[in-house]
Design an enzyme around this catalytic site. Sequence first.
Site, PDB file in Angstrom:
ATOM      1  N   HIS A 210       0.794  -1.235   0.000  1.00  0.00           N
ATOM      2  CA  HIS A 210       0.000   0.000   0.000  1.00  0.00           C
ATOM      3  C   HIS A 210       0.821   1.278   0.000  1.00  0.00           C
ATOM      4  CE1 HIS A 210       0.628   1.308   4.202  1.00  0.00           C
ATOM      5  NE2 HIS A 210       0.811   0.033   4.421  1.00  0.00           N
TER       6      HIS A 210
HETATM    7  N1  UDP Z   1      -3.590  -5.557   8.866  1.00  0.00           N
HETATM    8  C1  UDP Z   1      -4.846  -6.095   9.062  1.00  0.00           C
HETATM    9  N2  UDP Z   1      -5.567  -6.502   7.978  1.00  0.00           N
HETATM   10  C2  UDP Z   1      -5.092  -6.396   6.703  1.00  0.00           C
HETATM   11  C3  UDP Z   1      -3.803  -5.862   6.513  1.00  0.00           C
HETATM   12  C4  UDP Z   1      -3.080  -5.437   7.607  1.00  0.00           C
HETATM   13  O1  UDP Z   1      -5.299  -6.225  10.202  1.00  0.00           O
HETATM   14  O2  UDP Z   1      -5.808  -6.771   5.766  1.00  0.00           O
HETATM   15  C5  UDP Z   1      -2.833  -5.096  10.043  1.00  0.00           C
HETATM   16  C6  UDP Z   1      -1.473  -5.728  10.195  1.00  0.00           C
HETATM   17  O3  UDP Z   1      -1.562  -6.961  10.862  1.00  0.00           O
HETATM   18  C7  UDP Z   1      -0.722  -4.669  10.988  1.00  0.00           C
HETATM   19  C8  UDP Z   1      -1.336  -3.376  10.485  1.00  0.00           C
HETATM   20  O4  UDP Z   1      -2.584  -3.726   9.898  1.00  0.00           O
HETATM   21  O5  UDP Z   1      -1.016  -4.800  12.356  1.00  0.00           O
HETATM   22  C9  UDP Z   1      -0.445  -2.724   9.488  1.00  0.00           C
HETATM   23  O6  UDP Z   1      -1.099  -1.674   8.914  1.00  0.00           O
HETATM   24  P1  UDP Z   1      -0.706  -1.056   7.504  1.00  0.00           P
HETATM   25  O7  UDP Z   1       0.054  -2.052   6.721  1.00  0.00           O
HETATM   26  O8  UDP Z   1      -1.942  -0.481   6.929  1.00  0.00           O
HETATM   27  O9  UDP Z   1       0.194   0.190   7.907  1.00  0.00           O
HETATM   28  P2  UDP Z   1       1.741   0.357   8.221  1.00  0.00           P
HETATM   29  O10 UDP Z   1       2.115  -0.618   9.284  1.00  0.00           O
HETATM   30  O11 UDP Z   1       2.478   0.150   6.940  1.00  0.00           O
HETATM   31  O12 UDP Z   1       1.855   1.762   8.696  1.00  0.00           O
END
Ligand code: UDP
Length: 365
Positions: A210
């Site tokens: 993403h």
């Molecule tokens: N996550 C979730 N469902 C999904 C994809 C990700 O619950 O379909 C959770 C994942 O386990 C982690 C968090 O969302 O705890 C990560 O969020 P994201 O990847 O959106 O953001 P980033 O960590 O890159 O800031």
Amino acid sequence: MKKVKIISIVGARPQFIKLAAVAERMSFEPFRKTFLHIIIHTGQHYDYEMSKIFFQELNLPEADYHLEVKSQLPSEQIGRMMEGIEKVLLKERPDIVVVYGDTNTTVAGAISAAHLKIPIAHIEAGLRSFRRDMPEEINRVLTDRISSLFFCPTKTAVQNLKREGQTKNVYFVGDVMYDVFLSVQKCLKQRQILNTLGVCKKHYLLMTVHRKENLRMIKNLIKIFECLATLKETIIFPVHPGTQRCLNEAGCDVKKFKNIKAIKPIGYLDMLYLEKNARKIITDSGGVQKEAYWNKTPCIVLRDETEWKELTTSKCVILVGNDEKKLLSALNKDCKIHRYNDKIFGNGNAADKILDKILEWSYLQ
Ligand code: UDP
């Protein structure tokens, strides 16, 4: 005794998870008596799968204020958030504002509080990718410049702040996401998601993408999908709404890749279960990289660098950028995690430490 009024500002998926650690601790003594906790949800993420499900699964209290800003151009989104946040801050006059991570919600919350001279505590302070073309890097650098309390998830984050001249009120507390990860383990015994998706333990890959760097170069991303489509293995792909929008605009229907099972974003508990049981994970997410490590599942990162550089030394995480050859080679490599160290991210009590420090700080005001 007058309670310390804290406003937490959240709006995006990973922030709901981080908030869960803090909100849970806040509901127990001694913090229940000492803090009044108010939650603002900006509405940056608003679909059921990106927002409400996390409140349900993690027993989060309903947000006290919902700004319903929704997604639009970043500057417009941040502007509208600030407008809404400022109104709430003027009404509530909190002692401190707590912001989480590195999203538009984080920076909007921080700037609004700074303008009103309300102190800011930044949870996940000090992380750096050293890439100013990443919106998240801009958000975290700006937020750290105007924060008063810095809660660092790793020692590297402490060092980063030190290099920038910030040493006062900087605390290595560990990662609040690790707190939550540990606390939900008991709920992960019996999940039906593998049956629902028709895959078996360690016989599938899990993918999430993403980041703007990857979405900006959507043709490269599609090339990566084409390369993955040459594999026999099933790839479970919960698609972030922003990614779905970009794929739609590029006219790419992931369904044409037979082994890539594109699904809607899933809840946190199913996600952790899928991470634990995947043979490998492919991702550009910060949170998923760490969870891969905690689950001891090898992880291939579709980026050239990571803010969580401890993970690359563990060999759990391999950086491949958007290079298909490197990706294929990493997928085929037999990968063992070296020197797993569960203390890198603290002891699972980051939220306790944060609330203790906020309390200590409030006595001095
Ligand atoms: N996550 C979730 N469902 C999904 C994809 C990700 O619950 O379909 C959770 C994942 O386990 C982690 C968090 O969302 O705890 C990560 O969020 P994201 O990847 O959106 O953001 P980033 O960590 O890159 O800031």
